[in-house]
Design an enzyme around this catalytic site. Structure first.
Site, PDB file in Angstrom:
ATOM      1  N   THR A 159       0.814  -1.303   0.082  1.00 14.51           N
ATOM      2  CA  THR A 159      -0.004  -0.043  -0.045  1.00 14.51           C
ATOM      3  C   THR A 159       0.780   1.267  -0.212  1.00 14.51           C
ATOM      4  O   THR A 159       0.295   2.211   0.015  1.00 14.51           O
ATOM      5  CB  THR A 159      -0.803  -0.051   1.299  1.00 14.51           C
ATOM      6  OG1 THR A 159      -0.057  -0.049   2.583  1.00 14.51           O
ATOM      7  CG2 THR A 159      -1.858  -0.981   1.376  1.00 14.51           C
ATOM      8  N   LYS A 172      12.026 -11.167  -1.037  1.00 16.85           N
ATOM      9  CA  LYS A 172      12.786 -11.235   0.264  1.00 16.85           C
ATOM     10  C   LYS A 172      11.945 -10.861   1.313  1.00 16.85           C
ATOM     11  O   LYS A 172      11.046  -9.980   1.413  1.00 16.85           O
ATOM     12  CB  LYS A 172      13.916 -10.063  -0.001  1.00 16.85           C
ATOM     13  CG  LYS A 172      14.987 -10.627  -1.045  1.00 16.85           C
ATOM     14  CD  LYS A 172      16.496  -9.948  -0.579  1.00 16.85           C
ATOM     15  CE  LYS A 172      16.581  -8.773  -1.376  1.00 16.85           C
ATOM     16  NZ  LYS A 172      17.982  -8.422  -1.092  1.00 16.85           N
ATOM     17  N   PHE A 199      -4.210   2.871  -3.260  1.00 18.42           N
ATOM     18  CA  PHE A 199      -3.789   3.064  -1.943  1.00 18.42           C
ATOM     19  C   PHE A 199      -2.991   4.143  -1.732  1.00 18.42           C
ATOM     20  O   PHE A 199      -2.751   4.615  -0.744  1.00 18.42           O
ATOM     21  CB  PHE A 199      -2.943   1.770  -1.586  1.00 18.42           C
ATOM     22  CG  PHE A 199      -3.942   0.545  -1.346  1.00 18.42           C
ATOM     23  CD1 PHE A 199      -4.671   0.512  -0.082  1.00 18.42           C
ATOM     24  CD2 PHE A 199      -3.866  -0.456  -2.008  1.00 18.42           C
ATOM     25  CE1 PHE A 199      -5.535  -0.471   0.077  1.00 18.42           C
ATOM     26  CE2 PHE A 199      -4.758  -1.663  -1.878  1.00 18.42           C
ATOM     27  CZ  PHE A 199      -5.410  -1.631  -0.775  1.00 18.42           C
ATOM     28  N   LEU A 200      -2.127   4.882  -2.743  1.00 22.88           N
ATOM     29  CA  LEU A 200      -1.171   5.759  -2.731  1.00 22.88           C
ATOM     30  C   LEU A 200      -1.705   7.004  -2.305  1.00 22.88           C
ATOM     31  O   LEU A 200      -1.057   8.047  -2.019  1.00 22.88           O
ATOM     32  CB  LEU A 200      -0.305   5.862  -4.052  1.00 22.88           C
ATOM     33  CG  LEU A 200       0.351   4.582  -4.148  1.00 22.88           C
ATOM     34  CD1 LEU A 200       1.045   4.677  -5.673  1.00 22.88           C
ATOM     35  CD2 LEU A 200       1.266   4.239  -3.096  1.00 22.88           C
ATOM     36  N   GLU A 214      13.499   4.403  -4.906  1.00 20.14           N
ATOM     37  CA  GLU A 214      13.810   2.917  -5.733  1.00 20.14           C
ATOM     38  C   GLU A 214      13.551   3.229  -7.167  1.00 20.14           C
ATOM     39  O   GLU A 214      14.188   2.459  -8.059  1.00 20.14           O
ATOM     40  CB  GLU A 214      12.876   1.988  -4.876  1.00 20.14           C
ATOM     41  CG  GLU A 214      13.261   1.980  -3.303  1.00 20.14           C
ATOM     42  CD  GLU A 214      14.333   0.967  -2.970  1.00 20.14           C
ATOM     43  OE1 GLU A 214      15.093   0.815  -4.068  1.00 20.14           O
ATOM     44  OE2 GLU A 214      14.445   0.933  -1.992  1.00 20.14           O
ATOM     45  N   HIS A 281      22.471   0.715  -2.144  1.00 17.64           N
ATOM     46  CA  HIS A 281      22.227  -0.224  -1.094  1.00 17.64           C
ATOM     47  C   HIS A 281      23.441  -0.690  -0.720  1.00 17.64           C
ATOM     48  O   HIS A 281      23.705  -1.867  -0.248  1.00 17.64           O
ATOM     49  CB  HIS A 281      21.198  -1.345  -1.333  1.00 17.64           C
ATOM     50  CG  HIS A 281      19.862  -0.856  -1.696  1.00 17.64           C
ATOM     51  ND1 HIS A 281      19.452   0.024  -2.654  1.00 17.64           N
ATOM     52  CD2 HIS A 281      18.458  -1.114  -0.838  1.00 17.64           C
ATOM     53  CE1 HIS A 281      18.034   0.071  -2.939  1.00 17.64           C
ATOM     54  NE2 HIS A 281      17.558  -0.465  -1.679  1.00 17.64           N
ATOM     55  N   HIS A 297      14.341   4.608   4.664  1.00 23.03           N
ATOM     56  CA  HIS A 297      14.827   3.732   3.549  1.00 23.03           C
ATOM     57  C   HIS A 297      15.159   4.155   2.531  1.00 23.03           C
ATOM     58  O   HIS A 297      16.566   4.350   2.121  1.00 23.03           O
ATOM     59  CB  HIS A 297      14.299   2.347   3.449  1.00 23.03           C
ATOM     60  CG  HIS A 297      14.739   1.410   2.543  1.00 23.03           C
ATOM     61  ND1 HIS A 297      15.797   0.710   2.956  1.00 23.03           N
ATOM     62  CD2 HIS A 297      14.391   1.094   1.137  1.00 23.03           C
ATOM     63  CE1 HIS A 297      16.155  -0.073   1.995  1.00 23.03           C
ATOM     64  NE2 HIS A 297      15.327   0.099   0.742  1.00 23.03           N
TER      65      HIS A 297
HETATM   66  N1  LIG Z   1      11.801  -7.263   0.687  1.00 17.29           N
HETATM   67  C1  LIG Z   1      12.382  -6.380  -0.237  1.00 17.29           C
HETATM   68  O1  LIG Z   1      12.959  -6.518  -1.175  1.00 17.29           O
HETATM   69  C2  LIG Z   1      12.643  -4.864   0.214  1.00 17.29           C
HETATM   70  C3  LIG Z   1      12.636  -3.843  -0.760  1.00 17.29           C
HETATM   71  C4  LIG Z   1      12.376  -2.619  -0.428  1.00 17.29           C
HETATM   72  C5  LIG Z   1      12.188  -2.151   0.947  1.00 17.29           C
HETATM   73  N2  LIG Z   1      11.974  -2.986   1.866  1.00 17.29           N
HETATM   74  C6  LIG Z   1      11.704  -2.796   3.231  1.00 17.29           C
HETATM   75  O2  LIG Z   1      10.615  -1.861   3.202  1.00 17.29           O
HETATM   76  C7  LIG Z   1      10.495  -1.015   4.250  1.00 17.29           C
HETATM   77  C8  LIG Z   1      10.102   0.425   3.813  1.00 17.29           C
HETATM   78  O3  LIG Z   1       8.952   0.091   3.361  1.00 17.29           O
HETATM   79  P1  LIG Z   1       7.831   1.707   3.564  1.00 17.29           P
HETATM   80  O4  LIG Z   1       8.477   2.597   3.020  1.00 17.29           O
HETATM   81  O5  LIG Z   1       6.615   1.043   2.863  1.00 17.29           O
HETATM   82  O6  LIG Z   1       7.598   1.745   5.065  1.00 17.29           O
HETATM   83  P2  LIG Z   1       6.407   1.311   6.147  1.00 17.29           P
HETATM   84  O7  LIG Z   1       5.709  -0.014   5.796  1.00 17.29           O
HETATM   85  O8  LIG Z   1       6.864   1.596   7.336  1.00 17.29           O
HETATM   86  O9  LIG Z   1       5.204   2.239   5.611  1.00 17.29           O
HETATM   87  C9  LIG Z   1       5.344   3.715   5.636  1.00 17.29           C
HETATM   88  C10 LIG Z   1       4.190   4.274   6.424  1.00 17.29           C
HETATM   89  O10 LIG Z   1       3.188   4.624   5.778  1.00 17.29           O
HETATM   90  C11 LIG Z   1       2.035   4.020   6.550  1.00 17.29           C
HETATM   91  N3  LIG Z   1       1.163   3.540   5.505  1.00 17.29           N
HETATM   92  C12 LIG Z   1       1.265   2.192   4.572  1.00 17.29           C
HETATM   93  N4  LIG Z   1       0.092   2.300   3.623  1.00 17.29           N
HETATM   94  C13 LIG Z   1      -0.237   3.514   3.749  1.00 17.29           C
HETATM   95  C14 LIG Z   1      -1.342   4.063   2.920  1.00 17.29           C
HETATM   96  N5  LIG Z   1      -1.770   3.492   1.953  1.00 17.29           N
HETATM   97  N6  LIG Z   1      -1.753   5.460   3.173  1.00 17.29           N
HETATM   98  C15 LIG Z   1      -1.155   5.790   4.337  1.00 17.29           C
HETATM   99  N7  LIG Z   1      -0.297   5.731   5.023  1.00 17.29           N
HETATM  100  C16 LIG Z   1       0.116   4.190   4.780  1.00 17.29           C
HETATM  101  C17 LIG Z   1       2.392   2.891   7.361  1.00 17.29           C
HETATM  102  O11 LIG Z   1       1.948   2.871   8.613  1.00 17.29           O
HETATM  103  C18 LIG Z   1       3.895   3.576   7.822  1.00 17.29           C
HETATM  104  O12 LIG Z   1       3.630   4.408   8.939  1.00 17.29           O
HETATM  105  C19 LIG Z   1      12.027  -0.805   4.961  1.00 17.29           C
HETATM  106  O13 LIG Z   1      12.124  -1.680   5.955  1.00 17.29           O
HETATM  107  C20 LIG Z   1      12.968  -1.792   3.773  1.00 17.29           C
HETATM  108  O14 LIG Z   1      13.942  -2.317   4.284  1.00 17.29           O
HETATM  109  C21 LIG Z   1      12.136  -4.508   1.589  1.00 17.29           C
HETATM  110 ZN   LIG Z   2      15.667  -0.706  -1.243  1.00 19.68          ZN
END
Ligand SMILES: NC(=O)c1ccc[n+]([C@@H]2O[C@H](COP(=O)([O-])OP(=O)(O)OC[C@H]3O[C@@H](n4cnc5c(N)ncnc54)[C@H](O)[C@@H]3O)[C@@H](O)[C@H]2O)c1
Ligand SMILES: [Zn+2]
Length: 406
Positions: A159, A172, A199-200, A214, A281, A297
């Site tokens: 989302t 991952k 969702f965005l 990214e 990274h 991140h």
């Molecule tokens: N597995 C992989 O290949 C991979 C790749 C890139 C990043 N990551 C990981 O992803 C994480 C970062 O993800 P992120 O930036 O999504 O962080 P996050 O999951 O913490 O979300 C960011 C914030 O947005 C809120 N949120 C989520 N969806 C929302 C929506 N639709 N509307 C309003 N608010 C919303 C969440 O509650 C949170 O406060 C890092 O831990 C990183 O290491 C993993």
């Molecule tokens: Zn990344």
């Protein structure tokens, strides 16, 4: 009683043939096919859209069960629509609402998800876990699914922008440990990843910029057309424009996802450690959690990318003009180019940790002209210092002041 004649498969040794140890070696070789769909869809929570129902095996008639793990913020914003959707599809849902910020990306949270699976008594193969949230929840729930009975099927509904172009589309999973990002984790493919840009609309701008890091990464390492498109559109990229998903935004998101999948697919388990998607990274994993307040991140990735742009310029892989274009794009996306924890000393420590992660070599991806990538193994401390100076000089000139202490 029916008489049966036992037949021994040919090629197997009998107990009598087995030699006495030492000298007894078995070699086991197996392959595990992996396949999952990543779909860009609209109106995912509209009951008229069957994508999510199909992903949990619901046909709207027979009762199906699922465990749905939702980010707390997402639950506040979309909980009613989510519940309405599953009710319409006759799905008996066990709900688990969890926080989704970086500081909650812990092993305890993984265990929390497995507890909910146990409480529900989830069937091992036919009942799914659905994770709805950002990258943090994607990683936490994916890890829980990979550990529960050594692997339970799960579906990703990312989302956030990071989730939709990166964390939600790969295999991952992981959690932070100590001061290290993603130190514990697994590779575990979902059954499906369903991406709805709608969702965005509620994602704060800082988190849109976070995801843009990214996307800029993909542009720099493999997609010069995406880079140009981003240069033209970056000023208009917002939660609303992404959610509206007009032609340009749709192209930005789908090029980013396609590029990411193209890089991941032949190397899902990272057998090859020269990974162009590791661009940005290299230093960031060690420094992201050191910053106080912590960087997001994508922000840490942006500062890392700025260093790598400068390293490439220093080696004439990028012209100074292209290096400035790259730095300008990162800044225009609302991302930082420098940060106090990215000092020359800490960059060296970050690189040393990356060398361990990359099995003894730097394998540092650098842009070789915008849209293409090379790997280097011989970056020196002096080069790192010069790269930082290059970025600080750019920031200083852009601000019209000396930005050396930014
Ligand atoms: N597995 C992989 O290949 C991979 C790749 C890139 C990043 N990551 C990981 O992803 C994480 C970062 O993800 P992120 O930036 O999504 O962080 P996050 O999951 O913490 O979300 C960011 C914030 O947005 C809120 N949120 C989520 N969806 C929302 C929506 N639709 N509307 C309003 N608010 C919303 C969440 O509650 C949170 O406060 C890092 O831990 C990183 O290491 C993993
Ligand atoms: Zn990344």
């Amino acid at each position: 009683m029916t008489e049966t004649t036992a037949t021994r498969p040919t090629g197997l040794t009998t107990a009598f043939d087995i030699p006495r140890p030492p000298g007894l070696t078995w070699y086991v070789q197996a392959q595990q096919p992996v396949g999952y769909e990543v779909s860009l869809t609209r109106g995912l929570l509209n009951p008229a859209n069957p994508a999510l129902a199909k992903a949990v095996g619901a046909d709207g008639r027979s009762g199906v069960r699922a465990l749905v793990v939702v980010d707390r913020v997402v639950d506040e914003l979309y909980g009613t629509a989510l519940r309405g959707y599953f009710t319409a599809w006759q799905t008996d849902v066990t709900w688990l609402v969890m926080p989704g910020d970086e500081e909650t990306k812990t092993l305890d949270q993984v265990v929390e998800v497995t507890r909910a699976m146990t409480r529900m008594g989830i069937l091992r193969r036919t009942e799914r876990v659905v994770v709805v949230g950002g990258g943090v929840l994607m990683d936490v729930v994916g890890m829980a699914a990979s550990l529960y009975r050594r692997g339970a099927p799960y579906v990703r509904v990312p989302t956030t922008l990071v989730g939709q172009v990166d964390a939600g589309v790969g295999v991952k999973t992981g959690v932070n440990h100590g001061t290290h990002k993603n130190r514990l984790g697994t590779y575990f493919a979902p059954e499906a990843a369903l991406i709805d840009p709608e969702f965005l609309r509620t994602v704060p701008q800082r988190h849109i910029a976070n995801g843009l890091a990214e996307i800029i990464k993909m542009a720099l390492i493999k997609d010069a057309s995406l880079f140009k498109l981003l240069e033209e559109t970056v000023a208009h990229i917002s939660s609303d424009s992404l959610a509206d998903c007009g032609a340009a935004m749709s192209e930005v998101v789908s090029r980013a996802i396609a590029g990411m999948l193209d890089e991941l697919e032949p190397n899902l388990w990272e057998g090859v450690l020269e990974r162009s998607v590791d661009y940005g990274h290299t230093f960031s994993p060690s420094l992201e959690l050191r910053a106080d307040p912590p960087l997001l991140h994508g922000e840490a990735v942006a500062v890392d990318m700025a260093v790598c742009v400068a390293l490439a310029a220093g080696r004439q892989y990028l012209t100074t003009e292209d290096a400035h274009r790259a730095l300008a794009l990162i800044a225009a996306a609302g991302l930082p180019l420098t940060h106090p924890v990215f000092t020359a000393e800490l960059l060296q420590l970050g690189l040393a940790d990356a060398v361990k992660h990359r099995d003894g070599q730097q394998r540092l991806p650098l842009t070789d002209g915008i849209g293409s990538c090379v790997f280097v193994n011989d970056v020196t401390a002096a080069e790192l210092s010069r790269a930082l100076e290059f970025v600080h000089a750019y920031v200083g000139a852009a601000d019209g002041v000396d930005g050396s202490d930014r």
